[in-house]
Design a protein around this motif. Structure first.
Motif, short mmCIF file in Angstrom:
data_model
loop_
_atom_site.label_atom_id
_atom_site.label_comp_id
_atom_site.label_asym_id
_atom_site.label_seq_id
_atom_site.Cartn_x
_atom_site.Cartn_y
_atom_site.Cartn_z
N UNK A 45 2.58 1.54 -3.33
CA UNK A 45 1.30 1.81 -4.27
C UNK A 45 1.20 3.67 -4.55
N UNK A 46 1.23 4.30 -2.86
CA UNK A 46 0.71 5.37 -2.64
C UNK A 46 2.18 6.52 -3.22
N UNK A 76 0.57 -1.38 0.08
CA UNK A 76 -0.08 -0.04 0.19
C UNK A 76 0.91 1.40 0.46
N UNK A 77 2.35 1.25 0.46
CA UNK A 77 2.77 2.52 0.67
C UNK A 77 3.16 2.41 0.25
#
Lengths: 217, 199
Positions: free
Chosen positions: A185-186, A182-183
């Motif tokens: 990709x963000x 998630x990190x």
């Protein structure tokens, strides 16, 4: 079909409408398979293959498929190609098949493919649709591979399975975990937006200056 | 399998969204408000239960005896699409109130990877030797559909709650929208990761 049109399709697929960083489509495999560069590249190629063939068939049938039942028709066409890709990969690339796991059949419900069928292939001629599929697929592959390389390098100090340094010396296991996905990709979307806006502003300023120069003449 | 282990696995340690990355699109797309997130969660849970109820027997009693398991993608996606369509028509006719609150999410559910994912997960156990225990029977399949659906609901409602606070903050411009949502999800995933260590 001229060179400029191909160039525009390529720019759209790879940068301007990049499916991963700009449209944020097909997020499930993007998060799940970028733990290693090999699996992200394999996923990208599988999606590209399905996208090209489904775009071609949907574009060929665009005047035959009734408007009301177009979505089920698209899904059946896509599912057929996904089945073909799955069977072929099971036979010829069993290692990759295992590492993609459940996400290989899930290409059917990848919003990128249905999105392109709906937005492009059902309205455009065959060659354009095939090229759109190719460049959108390549944009997806490039984005996934880039994320895969970064995450693999940080979490296990290797690229495409080739060990670069001893992972006990420096490696951040966090980037291999789900939270790391998630990190990464963000941060990637944010960086892409920053670079894209900077380039666009520069181009806009350059064209404005050119117009001013023309006026002065 | 112990039922408590199953509940903890479905809700936390094997959470569909935050651990297995299935159904990320609605997770990011329909999580702006808690109400709509709850609606989406309930719709997904209902369709997941129905999907398990229908695809499991189809796989075990139709596809395997006919030796056409390789057609499962086509069969499942068609079954799920028509199932969702029927559910939508049923709600419209018999429960207009429920339809107006859940109906808009139903078409989105068809192309949700979590649904095809649960069908693949529960039927994968059939092909691997057909062991008849709770987790591998029809009841077990339906129960796991329900529990994984609740896990999805939990994750999406929690994210919606966090987002309703985060979106009010003054965030650097490039991080607004998807990036900050993904970073919020990152911290949620870290919290859920703890349960993997326990289990």
């Amino acid at each position: 079909m001229n060179f400029k049109k191909i160039k525009n399709l390529a720019l759209d697929g790879l940068v301007k409408q990049n499916p991963t960083f700009k449209l944020v489509l097909g997020t499930c495999p993007t998060l799940a398979l970028t733990t290693a560069a090999t699996s992200s590249f394999g996923m990208g190629i599988a999606v590209t293959a399905v996208l090209i063939f489904s775009n071609i068939i949907i574009s060929l049938l665009r005047n035959i498929i009734p408007d009301k039942v177009r979505i089920p028709c698209f899904i059946v066409i896509i599912a057929t190609f996904v089945t073909i890709v799955e069977l072929a990969m099971n036979k010829f690339l069993p290692d990759l098949y295992d590492s993609l796991g459940v996400f290989l059949p899930l290409i059917v419900v990848n919003c990128l493919i249905l999105g392109r069928a709906e937005a492009f292939a059902s309205k455009n001629p065959v060659l354009d649709s095939a090229l759109d599929g190719l460049f959108m697929g390549l944009g997806f592959t490039a984005a996934l591979t880039l994320m895969g390389i970064v995450r693999e390098l940080l979490s296990s100090a290797s690229i495409f399975g080739i060990q670069l340094w001893d992972p006990t010396v420096f490696s951040i296991k966090f980037f291999g975990s789900s939270a790391g996905a998630f990190l990464t990709y963000g941060v990637f979307i944010a960086l892409f937006t920053v670079c894209y806006n900077a380039i666009e502003n520069k181009a806009r300023r350059a064209s404005a200056q050119k117009a001013l120069a023309k006026e002065a003449e | 399998m112990d039922i408590i282990t199953m509940i903890i696995a479905a809700l936390f340690s094997q959470n569909f969204v935050l651990v297995q990355f299935l159904g990320i699109c609605p997770f990011l797309g329909v999580s702006k408000k808690i109400d709509s997130a709850l609606g989406m969660g309930i719709a997904v849970t209902a369709v997941m239960v129905l999907t398990c109820l229908v695809t499991y027997p189809i796989y075990a009693y139709v596809l395997i005896p006919l030796k056409i398991q390789y057609l499962y993608i086509l069969v499942f996606i068609l079954v799920i699409a028509s199932l969702v369509q029927m559910l939508e028509m049923f709600l419209k006719k018999f429960s207009p109130g429920l339809y107006s609150s859940l109906g808009i999410y139903l078409p989105l559910v068809t192309t949700n990877c979590a649904i095809l994912g649960i069908a693949k997960t529960v039927t994968a156990t059939v092909s691997e030797g057909a062991i008849v225990s709770m987790a591998f029977s029809l009841g077990g399949a339906v129960l796991s559909g329900l529990l994984y659906g609740l896990g999805f609901t939990l994750a999406i409602v929690l994210l919606a709650g966090l987002r309703s606070k985060v979106d009010k903050l003054n965030i650097a411009k490039p991080l607004r929208g998807f990036p900050i949502t993904l970073i919020t999800a990152c911290f949620m995933a870290m919290a859920f990761y703890v349960f993997t260590l326990v289990a």
